[in-house]
Design a protein around this motif. Structure first.
Motif, PDB file in Angstrom:
ATOM      1  N   GLU A  21      -0.540 -36.796  -3.012  1.00  0.00           N
ATOM      2  CA  GLU A  21      -1.336 -35.956  -3.636  1.00  0.00           C
ATOM      3  C   GLU A  21      -2.396 -35.445  -2.263  1.00  0.00           C
ATOM      4  OE1 GLU A  21      -3.540 -37.436  -6.857  1.00  0.00           O
ATOM      5  OE2 GLU A  21      -1.729 -37.154  -8.413  1.00  0.00           O
ATOM      6  N   ASN A  22      -2.616 -36.426  -1.356  1.00  0.00           N
ATOM      7  CA  ASN A  22      -3.460 -36.060  -0.397  1.00  0.00           C
ATOM      8  C   ASN A  22      -2.963 -35.766   0.933  1.00  0.00           C
ATOM      9  OD1 ASN A  22      -6.403 -36.702  -1.148  1.00  0.00           O
ATOM     10  ND2 ASN A  22      -5.426 -38.524  -2.242  1.00  0.00           N
ATOM     11  N   THR A  23      -1.385 -35.633   0.802  1.00  0.00           N
ATOM     12  CA  THR A  23      -0.675 -35.461   2.070  1.00  0.00           C
ATOM     13  C   THR A  23      -0.618 -33.998   2.380  1.00  0.00           C
ATOM     14  OG1 THR A  23       0.044 -37.733   2.292  1.00  0.00           O
ATOM     15  CG2 THR A  23       1.063 -36.134   3.383  1.00  0.00           C
ATOM     16  N   VAL A  24      -0.651 -33.523   3.270  1.00  0.00           N
ATOM     17  CA  VAL A  24      -0.034 -32.170   3.646  1.00  0.00           C
ATOM     18  C   VAL A  24       0.996 -32.166   4.724  1.00  0.00           C
ATOM     19  CG1 VAL A  24      -0.723 -29.853   4.639  1.00  0.00           C
ATOM     20  CG2 VAL A  24      -2.340 -31.361   3.040  1.00  0.00           C
ATOM     21  N   ASN A  43      -9.748 -29.989   6.031  1.00  0.00           N
ATOM     22  CA  ASN A  43      -9.155 -28.726   5.969  1.00  0.00           C
ATOM     23  C   ASN A  43      -9.000 -27.507   6.606  1.00  0.00           C
ATOM     24  OD1 ASN A  43      -8.082 -29.231   3.225  1.00  0.00           O
ATOM     25  ND2 ASN A  43     -10.266 -28.931   2.251  1.00  0.00           N
ATOM     26  N   ASN A  53     -13.391 -34.801   1.019  1.00  0.00           N
ATOM     27  CA  ASN A  53     -12.574 -33.620   1.205  1.00  0.00           C
ATOM     28  C   ASN A  53     -11.434 -33.679   2.761  1.00  0.00           C
ATOM     29  OD1 ASN A  53     -12.938 -32.406  -1.142  1.00  0.00           O
ATOM     30  ND2 ASN A  53     -14.174 -30.559  -0.073  1.00  0.00           N
ATOM     31  N   TRP A  62      -6.082 -38.252   9.248  1.00  0.00           N
ATOM     32  CA  TRP A  62      -7.011 -37.777   8.111  1.00  0.00           C
ATOM     33  C   TRP A  62      -7.968 -36.860   8.969  1.00  0.00           C
ATOM     34  CZ3 TRP A  62      -6.780 -38.938   2.689  1.00  0.00           C
ATOM     35  CH2 TRP A  62      -5.918 -39.830   2.430  1.00  0.00           C
ATOM     36  N   ARG A 111      -8.000 -34.227   4.094  1.00  0.00           N
ATOM     37  CA  ARG A 111      -6.560 -34.488   3.909  1.00  0.00           C
ATOM     38  C   ARG A 111      -5.860 -35.354   5.025  1.00  0.00           C
ATOM     39  NH1 ARG A 111      -5.407 -30.654   0.481  1.00  0.00           N
ATOM     40  NH2 ARG A 111      -3.559 -31.765   0.003  1.00  0.00           N
ATOM     41  N   ARG A 112      -4.694 -35.846   4.494  1.00  0.00           N
ATOM     42  CA  ARG A 112      -3.641 -36.380   5.467  1.00  0.00           C
ATOM     43  C   ARG A 112      -2.811 -35.395   5.577  1.00  0.00           C
ATOM     44  NH1 ARG A 112       1.025 -39.454   4.458  1.00  0.00           N
ATOM     45  NH2 ARG A 112       1.432 -41.041   6.010  1.00  0.00           N
ATOM     46  N   VAL A 113      -2.289 -35.346   7.291  1.00  0.00           N
ATOM     47  CA  VAL A 113      -1.573 -34.696   7.493  1.00  0.00           C
ATOM     48  C   VAL A 113      -0.295 -35.476   8.253  1.00  0.00           C
ATOM     49  CG1 VAL A 113      -1.042 -32.958   9.585  1.00  0.00           C
ATOM     50  CG2 VAL A 113      -3.167 -32.926   8.403  1.00  0.00           C
ATOM     51  N   VAL A 158      -6.390 -28.472   8.870  1.00  0.00           N
ATOM     52  CA  VAL A 158      -4.936 -28.527   8.490  1.00  0.00           C
ATOM     53  C   VAL A 158      -4.364 -27.166   8.304  1.00  0.00           C
ATOM     54  CG1 VAL A 158      -3.846 -28.745   6.268  1.00  0.00           C
ATOM     55  CG2 VAL A 158      -5.460 -30.539   6.916  1.00  0.00           C
TER      56      VAL A 158
END
Length: 537
Positions: free
Chosen positions: A6-9, A387, A368, A384, A370-372, A390
């Protein structure tokens, strides 16, 4: 690992710089340090004994002038630098001891060391001698300054005697002393502030949200600070030093851009071995600190036993309150086997960090961040970040695609160059072998061996440059006129037949001044003899 997904882009195509940053992520080093492949939360953070505030002009968190900040800023950085330097010394002296105790070449190396020490009495020779020693140990030039410090100062500064005797014990003592000094900074206030780090900038992440639980305000517990939080901070410090050396550390700790690097920090410069071009030193330091930490985790177990009366408690206060961190140890340590060699021992800090997030960030807000990652596989490294970064990475996918194509073309071009070099080498080798065989009397005049080298011309035409036959094939010669007769043979019927010398037009074979092939010293005698009065017989 639903939380991780859920937290990975996923960014399928990234530039070379982004790729190197992903390979150098905190997640990668955490897997090594804490013997786990399942990490679903950020591991790059710092804990500070002072508060950070938003600097709108810089759009970043910075330490504002205060009594707490003024009294501990320099000391905080100094202790973290000394821990890093102690690890560097341990790395150097472990390699030195291995060299000295080598059963085959140890005595020779000791003699060489004595010579180096004598030469080092001249200050002008220190730099050159340090380079020689470091090279003989198989270390990189980043160790030169550390070795030079050992040669230049007595043992009270370089700690050479204690590290030579037992590098692991000396490093454990130095790291422990500085960890205690760090703990004293937090014990004054009785609390600490945990800030997550944006791995893109290696600075405390700022999010403009009123309801964010960050920074986490945690009640200070010395044992858990030293054994559960400090191991992560030490790795973050290494990454910051690799990124910007002293200024990188200052940014990590939230110091303003106007911060002047103190002289006490500069004394730790020999331990600055890390760089963004090569992460080997960080990996080695992570492993060495893992070994040092192994015995210290026993104290974490002991503290859990002493504080067992808190095992049933759970904080229900709001985010603005200070939470108790000591009760976290009871929820994980009771079922952990801390026997030596068990990888679970190394994972204790990771377990405590996970419980901390469950306690103080139950909604998995993670400020807030996000993991890339490059793909959705759990084993793929990720970092991490905010946004905004990202979005920038997603917009740069076309640029990343162009870079990837250029890289592939460069590889093809390099492969072509290597092929051309190989063709040249093989053609030269072929000529050399033929000349050698010719000198040994090999019968190249036979039709079965007769070579017109048309295939060589085709190969040479593949090489860059002028494809003209004379230039592409230096061995080729101009067509020669018909050969002149060398004698006559009288037949039985009285007629005379001219005789000619056999010519091999092979361009690789040597010729004499007359254009004919040089005769071998060991010419084979012909079995046919010609007698003018009897004819051929």
């Amino acid at each position: 690992m639903q939380l991780l997904r859920e937290n990975t882009v996923v960014v399928g195509k990234v530039t070379g710089a982004t790729s190197r940053m992903l390979e150098d992520s905190m997640e990668k080093y955490s897997r090594i340090a804490f013997s786990t492949d399942r990490i679903a939360f950020p591991t790059c953070f710092v804990v500070l004994p002072y508060d950070l505030q938003l600097d709108e002009s810089q759009n970043r968190y910075c330490a504002m002038p205060s009594k707490e900040y003024a009294s501990c800023a320099e000391r905080l950085g100094k202790c973290l630098l000394e821990i890093n330097k102690a690890t560097a010394r341990m790395s150097f002296w472990i390699r030195m001891n291995d060299k000295i105790r080598d059963p085959r070449n140890g005595d020779n190396f000791k003699s060489q060391m004595q010579e180096w020490i004598i030469r080092a009495r001249q200050p002008d020779n220190l730099n050159a001698i340090a380079k020689e020693i470091v090279k003989s140990l198989g270390l990189g030039p980043n160790y030169n300054l550390l070795c030079e410090e050992i040669l230049a100062f007595d043992g009270s500064i370089s700690k050479a005697k204690s590290y030579m005797k037992n590098p692991l014990r000396a490093a454990r003592r130095a790291i422990g002393q500085n960890a205690d000094s760090l703990a004293d900074l937090f014990s004054l206030d009785g609390s600490l502030s945990l800030y997550l780090i944006d791995e893109d900038t290696m600075m405390p992440a700022y999010v403009d949200e009123r309801h964010s639980p960050y920074p986490l305000r945690i009640h200070f517990d010395k044992s858990l600070f030293k054994n559960a939080l400090l191991p992560f901070i030490n790795i973050a410090v290494m990454k910051a030093l690799a990124r910007g050396r002293f200024h990188g550390l200052a940014s990590l700790l939230g110091f303003p851009p106007s911060f002047i690097i103190p002289d006490s920090w500069k004394a730790s410069e020999p331990g600055l071995l890390h760089s963004t071009e090569n992460s080997d030193s960080i990996e080695e330091f992570v492993l060495l600190q893992k070994v040092v930490r192994k015995d210290d985790l026993q104290s974490l177990w002991d503290d859990a036993s002493v504080n067992s009366s808190y095992s049933g408690s759970r904080s229900t206060a709001t985010y603005s309150d200070i939470h108790s961190f000591s009760n976290l140890s009871l929820r994980s340590s009771a079922s952990i086997d801390l026997s030596e060699g068990d990888p679970v021992i190394a994972s204790v800090p990771m377990i405590h960090l996970e419980l901390l997030f469950r306690e103080f960030d139950p909604d998995r807000h993670f400020n807030n961040l996000r993991r890339v990652s490059r793909n959705s596989e759990e084993s793929s490294p990720g970092l991490w970040t905010v946004n905004e970064t990202v979005n920038d990475l997603q917009e740069a996918m076309e640029l990343a695609d162009i870079e990837n194509q250029l890289q592939e073309l460069a590889l093809d071009y390099e492969k072509k160059k290597n092929t051309e070099i190989e063709i040249r080498n093989l053609l030269e080798r072929k000529k050399a072998v033929k000349v050698q065989l010719h000198r040994q009397g090999f019968p190249f005049h036979k039709e079965i061996f007769h070579s017109r080298d048309s295939i060589d011309t085709e190969y040479e035409a593949l090489l860059p440059g002028d494809v003209d036959t004379k230039k592409s094939n230096p061995g080729a010669r101009e067509p020669q006129a018909d050969p002149k007769p060398t004698g006559q043979v009288l037949q039985d019927d009285g007629t005379k037949i001219p005789t000619y010398r056999m010519r091999n037009n092979d361009p690789d074979l040597p010729t004499d001044e007359g254009g004919e092939k040089k005769k071998s010293k060991k010419m084979r005698k012909s079995k046919r003899k010609f007698r003018p009065w009897f004819g051929a017989c």
